[in-house]
Every structure is written in structure tokens, then in C-alpha cells.
Design a protein around this motif. Structure first.
Motif, PDB file in Angstrom:
ATOM      1  N   MET A 107       0.843  -1.197   0.000  1.00 54.45           N
ATOM      2  CA  MET A 107       0.000   0.000   0.000  1.00 54.45           C
ATOM      3  C   MET A 107       0.879   1.248   0.000  1.00 54.45           C
ATOM      4  SD  MET A 107      -3.017   0.995   2.687  1.00 54.45           S
ATOM      5  CE  MET A 107      -3.973   2.499   2.477  1.00 54.45           C
ATOM      6  N   ASN A 108       0.571   2.189  -0.852  1.00 56.10           N
ATOM      7  CA  ASN A 108       1.366   3.407  -0.957  1.00 56.10           C
ATOM      8  C   ASN A 108       1.157   4.320   0.249  1.00 56.10           C
ATOM      9  OD1 ASN A 108       2.385   2.615  -3.395  1.00 56.10           O
ATOM     10  ND2 ASN A 108       1.066   3.936  -4.622  1.00 56.10           N
ATOM     11  N   GLY A 109       2.181   5.130   0.528  1.00 53.07           N
ATOM     12  CA  GLY A 109       2.055   6.144   1.551  1.00 53.07           C
ATOM     13  C   GLY A 109       1.324   7.370   1.025  1.00 53.07           C
ATOM     14  N   THR A 110       1.201   8.372   1.860  1.00 55.09           N
ATOM     15  CA  THR A 110       0.495   9.605   1.499  1.00 55.09           C
ATOM     16  C   THR A 110       1.487  10.745   1.300  1.00 55.09           C
ATOM     17  OG1 THR A 110       0.205  10.291   3.805  1.00 55.09           O
ATOM     18  CG2 THR A 110      -1.514   8.893   2.842  1.00 55.09           C
ATOM     19  N   ILE A 111       1.031  11.767   0.578  1.00 55.28           N
ATOM     20  CA  ILE A 111       1.829  12.970   0.349  1.00 55.28           C
ATOM     21  C   ILE A 111       1.054  14.170   0.879  1.00 55.28           C
ATOM     22  CG2 ILE A 111       2.937  14.454  -1.359  1.00 55.28           C
ATOM     23  CD1 ILE A 111       3.056  12.035  -3.232  1.00 55.28           C
ATOM     24  N   THR A 112       1.690  14.944   1.751  1.00 53.28           N
ATOM     25  CA  THR A 112       1.113  16.191   2.252  1.00 53.28           C
ATOM     26  C   THR A 112       1.930  17.357   1.701  1.00 53.28           C
ATOM     27  OG1 THR A 112       0.384  15.115   4.290  1.00 53.28           O
ATOM     28  CG2 THR A 112       0.478  17.515   4.304  1.00 53.28           C
ATOM     29  N   HIS A 113       1.235  18.393   1.264  1.00 53.82           N
ATOM     30  CA  HIS A 113       1.888  19.550   0.648  1.00 53.82           C
ATOM     31  C   HIS A 113       1.919  20.718   1.640  1.00 53.82           C
ATOM     32  CE1 HIS A 113       1.549  17.420  -3.201  1.00 53.82           C
ATOM     33  NE2 HIS A 113       0.333  17.091  -2.795  1.00 53.82           N
ATOM     34  N   GLN A 114       3.062  21.380   1.726  1.00 53.00           N
ATOM     35  CA  GLN A 114       3.247  22.520   2.616  1.00 53.00           C
ATOM     36  C   GLN A 114       4.158  23.535   1.923  1.00 53.00           C
ATOM     37  OE1 GLN A 114       2.051  22.729   5.841  1.00 53.00           O
ATOM     38  NE2 GLN A 114       1.841  20.647   6.637  1.00 53.00           N
ATOM     39  N   PHE A 115       4.236  24.733   2.489  1.00 54.53           N
ATOM     40  CA  PHE A 115       5.282  25.670   2.094  1.00 54.53           C
ATOM     41  C   PHE A 115       6.421  25.585   3.108  1.00 54.53           C
ATOM     42  CE2 PHE A 115       1.882  27.787  -0.336  1.00 54.53           C
ATOM     43  CZ  PHE A 115       2.555  27.978  -1.538  1.00 54.53           C
ATOM     44  N   GLY A 116       7.629  25.770   2.614  1.00 59.08           N
ATOM     45  CA  GLY A 116       8.778  25.786   3.516  1.00 59.08           C
ATOM     46  C   GLY A 116       9.205  27.187   3.898  1.00 59.08           C
ATOM     47  N   ARG A 117       8.788  28.166   3.072  1.00 54.36           N
ATOM     48  CA  ARG A 117       9.149  29.565   3.324  1.00 54.36           C
ATOM     49  C   ARG A 117       7.943  30.453   3.075  1.00 54.36           C
ATOM     50  NH1 ARG A 117      12.545  31.678  -0.438  1.00 54.36           N
ATOM     51  NH2 ARG A 117      12.119  30.009  -1.942  1.00 54.36           N
ATOM     52  N   ALA A 118       7.995  31.660   3.634  1.00 51.19           N
ATOM     53  CA  ALA A 118       6.926  32.636   3.411  1.00 51.19           C
ATOM     54  C   ALA A 118       7.529  34.036   3.366  1.00 51.19           C
ATOM     55  CB  ALA A 118       5.876  32.558   4.517  1.00 51.19           C
ATOM     56  N   PHE A 119       6.941  34.891   2.539  1.00 52.13           N
ATOM     57  CA  PHE A 119       7.308  36.303   2.493  1.00 52.13           C
ATOM     58  C   PHE A 119       6.382  37.044   3.453  1.00 52.13           C
ATOM     59  CE2 PHE A 119       8.187  34.762  -1.911  1.00 52.13           C
ATOM     60  CZ  PHE A 119       9.565  34.847  -1.845  1.00 52.13           C
ATOM     61  N   THR A 120       6.927  37.534   4.573  1.00 53.44           N
ATOM     62  CA  THR A 120       6.104  38.135   5.621  1.00 53.44           C
ATOM     63  C   THR A 120       6.418  39.614   5.797  1.00 53.44           C
ATOM     64  OG1 THR A 120       7.544  37.933   7.583  1.00 53.44           O
ATOM     65  CG2 THR A 120       6.439  35.925   6.814  1.00 53.44           C
ATOM     66  N   GLY A 121       5.643  40.265   6.641  1.00 51.38           N
ATOM     67  CA  GLY A 121       5.852  41.674   6.942  1.00 51.38           C
ATOM     68  C   GLY A 121       7.066  41.929   7.800  1.00 51.38           C
ATOM     69  N   GLN A 122       7.690  40.848   8.289  1.00 47.48           N
ATOM     70  CA  GLN A 122       8.932  40.988   9.072  1.00 47.48           C
ATOM     71  C   GLN A 122      10.105  40.333   8.361  1.00 47.48           C
ATOM     72  OE1 GLN A 122       6.084  39.462  10.357  1.00 47.48           O
ATOM     73  NE2 GLN A 122       5.667  40.214  12.423  1.00 47.48           N
ATOM     74  N   GLY A 123      10.015  40.230   7.039  1.00 43.84           N
ATOM     75  CA  GLY A 123      11.080  39.591   6.273  1.00 43.84           C
ATOM     76  C   GLY A 123      10.694  38.173   5.893  1.00 43.84           C
ATOM     77  N   GLU A 124      11.626  37.483   5.277  1.00 46.73           N
ATOM     78  CA  GLU A 124      11.363  36.126   4.827  1.00 46.73           C
ATOM     79  C   GLU A 124      11.464  35.159   6.007  1.00 46.73           C
ATOM     80  OE1 GLU A 124      13.039  33.106   1.381  1.00 46.73           O
ATOM     81  OE2 GLU A 124      13.377  35.265   1.193  1.00 46.73           O
ATOM     82  N   LYS A 125      10.471  34.287   6.135  1.00 51.02           N
ATOM     83  CA  LYS A 125      10.446  33.304   7.221  1.00 51.02           C
ATOM     84  C   LYS A 125      10.513  31.907   6.619  1.00 51.02           C
ATOM     85  CE  LYS A 125       7.505  31.421  10.930  1.00 51.02           C
ATOM     86  NZ  LYS A 125       8.404  31.600  12.081  1.00 51.02           N
ATOM     87  N   ASN A 126      11.261  31.016   7.277  1.00 51.72           N
ATOM     88  CA  ASN A 126      11.225  29.611   6.879  1.00 51.72           C
ATOM     89  C   ASN A 126      11.174  28.741   8.125  1.00 51.72           C
ATOM     90  OD1 ASN A 126      13.979  28.193   7.470  1.00 51.72           O
ATOM     91  ND2 ASN A 126      14.563  30.203   6.651  1.00 51.72           N
ATOM     92  N   ILE A 127      10.683  27.524   7.949  1.00 49.33           N
ATOM     93  CA  ILE A 127      10.591  26.588   9.079  1.00 49.33           C
ATOM     94  C   ILE A 127      11.628  25.463   8.914  1.00 49.33           C
ATOM     95  CG2 ILE A 127       8.222  27.041   9.777  1.00 49.33           C
ATOM     96  CD1 ILE A 127       8.980  24.062   7.599  1.00 49.33           C
ATOM     97  N   TYR A 128      12.602  25.668   8.046  1.00 51.36           N
ATOM     98  CA  TYR A 128      13.549  24.599   7.750  1.00 51.36           C
ATOM     99  C   TYR A 128      14.482  24.292   8.922  1.00 51.36           C
ATOM    100  CZ  TYR A 128      11.997  24.596   2.903  1.00 51.36           C
ATOM    101  OH  TYR A 128      11.241  24.485   1.755  1.00 51.36           O
ATOM    102  N   THR A 129      14.867  25.298   9.694  1.00 48.57           N
ATOM    103  CA  THR A 129      15.702  25.021  10.861  1.00 48.57           C
ATOM    104  C   THR A 129      14.955  24.124  11.842  1.00 48.57           C
ATOM    105  OG1 THR A 129      16.888  27.125  10.641  1.00 48.57           O
ATOM    106  CG2 THR A 129      16.976  26.042  12.787  1.00 48.57           C
ATOM    107  N   ASP A 130      13.662  24.414  12.050  1.00 49.46           N
ATOM    108  CA  ASP A 130      12.847  23.562  12.918  1.00 49.46           C
ATOM    109  C   ASP A 130      12.743  22.152  12.346  1.00 49.46           C
ATOM    110  OD1 ASP A 130      11.973  25.565  14.896  1.00 49.46           O
ATOM    111  OD2 ASP A 130      10.969  26.483  13.196  1.00 49.46           O
TER     112      ASP A 130
END
Length: 362
Positions: free
Chosen positions: A1-24
Motif C-alpha cells: 500500500m502506498n504512503g500519502t503525500i502532504t503539501h506545505q510551504f517551507g518559506r513565506a514572504f512576511t511583513g517581518q522579512g522572509e520566514k522559513n521553518i527549515y531550521t525547525d
């Protein structure tokens, strides 16, 4: 049985600069492959291949997308094995800490033809400097948008029925958690569901919640306590030993758009513009906080003016991102013409050999 794929963004352009969750995400992972190369579209295909490699073997994975090119994958994360494959040199640079153990570097730099790079060097430098200017303008404009959004919140904050808000929150907590208590430490994970892109606001709400049984749609105005409520909800869950996933806001890096409790199959979600959704299946419910604040006529006119200014600034930010995107696309496509495809494929084969050997040695 195949696994699942979930889609997310890794970075965002915000009002406080570019944010990413990659370090986390790097900290969350048990093993990390840092994939190094100049700016390229070719790594996206590699991350797809890696993802399908695991999905066909029954593993659930997450794909993390570039906010500039929304069909381009920047990282693949194998959830159950906690193995991360991440683009680690552009547009955000990450370096391994644990050489020789859980961190591995795969470099594609040797697959580039030095002569071809020199031929395009002057053009690439000029185009890079030009693109950086437009990114700076986009981020500066988003800072203006964030400031206007803060202004938008003031009329609602000043007149909120906070006692009613707190009473309703207590009822939500009692209904969700009852007498639950887990004898284990909780784990908090970080994600980005949406961001502003050159095509406008985008999110992956449908992908994120496709298997969630209880979806709670918060309906409220700016400043009506939505983010604070979700943070309290997540912190309370953690105090009971529940794991949480915090989805951070694509405009304000200090606010959140959702809290997901995997063990309860419950998500509390800010369902307001630009990611406004309505209940559509069993287990969906609306959590209304609009009722705790009614604007008078003068306040309504004030808010209408703020909304108009906010939307105008967002349009300008999108326009700047579009120019930046065009430049970035040209840079990547030019660099991709400098690739020795035979060497590139050789490095890819070595990566998959490492993956297979790692599976065998477990």
C-alpha cells in the motif's frame, strides 16, 4: 500500500522579512541530507523522485514548496523515518552540524561546466543584483502591509467582549480535552501552510486536513484574538502530553494560522481571508468570534478605508514579487544550461545508493 503525500510551504514572504521553518524541520529530523548546488530547477525533480521512492514503499511524506515558484519542491520529509532531504544552498543556506553521524552533504557543484559558467558570469551577476532589489521592494511593501493590518486590528481590539470570548474558549477546551492526560512529554512541530506568492495568496489547507476528522473553522476579525486562542489551545494540549503542530502565519511571522493535534485528529484553523474556507463534511464546525464585536457606523467607515489601503499595498507587493520571480527564473534556467547531465545523474545515483544502503543497514 502506498504512503500519502502532504503539501506545505517551507518559506513565506512576511511583513517581518522572509520566514522559513527549515531550521525547525532540520531539528525535528533524525537524519538530514543537505543537497548543495547553485540555483536550479533540477533539484525539484530530484525531490519528487525521492518522495515517490518512499511513497511506493508505504511511507508518508511531506513536500515543501518554494513560495516564488509554487510547483517547485525545496525539500522532502519522510515522516515516520524522520529523514529530511533539503535544498541547502539556495535561496536559504544551511550547514550540517553533525558530520559523520546524522548529517550528510550531497554536492552537485561538480556537475557544472566551469567554462560555461564563466561565459554567463557577467549576465548572472547583473541579473542577481537586479532581482535582489525587487525582493527588497516586495519585503518592504509587505512591512507596510503588516503595519496597516495592525492598524486594522485596533477598532476590534478596543471594543471586544473579552469575557464572552474567554467563556466560549473554556467551553471549547472542555469539549476537546475532557479528562485527557498523557503520561509522556509533548512534541511541538512547526509548519507553514500558506504565503503570498507572485500569483497571490496560496495555501495547502486541503492537503493538510484531508485526513483530519474534526476541523474547527474560526471566523473572526483582525484583532479578535484568533491567534492568541490557537496558541492557548496548543499550549494547553501540550500541558496534557499531546503532540502539536503549529502552522505559522504567512504575513505575520509571530502569529499562527492553525494548531493541529494529530492524536485527537483535530485542527483549530483561522478560516478568514486570505484563507477562508467553509465546513463541507462531517466533523466540520464553525467557531464564531465575530459575535463578540459589532462596529458602529463610523468605525465601519474607518475599517473600510483601512481595508482599501491594505489591499492596494498587497497588489503592489505581488507585482514586485512577479518581477523578482521572472529574474530568478532566468537565473535558474541559465545556470541549468551549464550542467553536465552525465555528472548530475551520477551524483543522483550515488544519493539513491546511499538511501538503499541505509535501509538495508537498519
Amino acid at each position: 500500500m502506498n504512503g500519502t503525500i502532504t503539501h506545505q510551504f517551507g518559506r513565506a514572504f512576511t511583513g517581518q522579512g522572509e520566514k522559513n521553518i527549515y531550521t525547525d524541520l532540520i531539528n525535528e529530523a533524525r537524519k538530514v541530507y543537505f543537497i548543495k548546488s547553485p540555483p536550479t530547477f533540477k533539484l525539484s525533480d530530484l525531490f519528487k523522485q525521492v518522495g515517490y521512492h518512499y511513497v511506493k514503499r508505504g511511507y508518508d511524506i511531506e513536500w515543501f514548496y518554494d513560495p516564488l515558484h509554487t510547483d517547485v519542491i525545496e525539500a522532502t520529509y519522510v515522516k515516520s523515518n524522520r529523514i529530511l532531504f533539503i535544498q541547502a544552498s539556495h535561496p536559504v543556506s544551511f550547514e550540517p552540524k553533525y558530520y559523520g553521524s546524522t548529517h550528510h552533504v550531497i554536492s552537485f557543484y561538480e556537475a557544472y561546466d566551469e567554462q560555461k559558467l564563466r561565459e554567463h558570469g557577467g549576465f548572472l551577476r547583473e541579473k542577481t543584483l537586479h532581482s535582489e532589489q525587487w525582493l527588497a521592494k516586495a519585503l518592504q511593501t509587505l512591512t507596510t502591509a503588516k503595519n496597516i493590518h495592525d492598524e486594522w486590528e485596533v477598532p476590534y481590539v478596543d471594543g471586544m467582549d473579552w469575557n464572552g470570548f474567554d467563556t466560549q474558549a473554556e467551553a471549547l477546551f472542555a469539549d476537546t480535552f475532557t479528562t485527557l492526560k498523557f503520561n509522556k512529554p509533548s512534541q511541538r512541530h512547526h509548519r507553514l501552510m500558506g504565503t503570498l506568492t507572485p500569483e497571490g495568496p496560496k495555501d495547502h489547507f486541503d492537503s493538510l486536513t484531508k485526513g483530519v476528522k474534526r476541523r474547527i473553522f474560526i471566523k473572526g476579525y483582525p484583532g479578535s484574538g484568533k491567534s492568541t486562542l490557537m496558541k492557548r489551545f496548543g499550549e494547553h494540549a501540550e500541558s496534557l502530553g499531546l503532540d502539536t503542530q503549529w502552522g505559522w502565519c504567512g504575513l505575520d511571522r509571530n502569529s499562527i494560522d492553525y494548531v493541529w493535534l494529530p492524536e485527537l485528529q483535530t485542527i483549530l484553523f483561522d478560516s478568514t481571508s486570505p484563507h477562508e474556507y467553509e465546513p463541507e463534511r462531517s466533523g466540520d464546525e464553525i467557531y464564531d468570534v465575530k459575535k463578540f464585536r459589532e462596529l458602529n457606523e463610523n468605525e465601519g467607515l474607518l475599517v473600510d478605508g483601512i481595508i482599501g489601503r491594505y489591499r492596494e499595498v498587497i497588489v503592489h507587493a505581488i507585482e514586485y514579487l512577479q518581477v523578482y520571480c521572472t529574474d530568478d527564473e532566468t537565473i535558474r534556467e541559465t545556470l541549468d544550461t551549464c550542467v553536465n547531465n552525465y555528472k548530475w545523474q551520477e551524483i543522483e545515483m550515488n544519493l539513491f545508493q546511499k538511501i538503499d544502503n541505509s535501509s538495508i543497514s537498519k
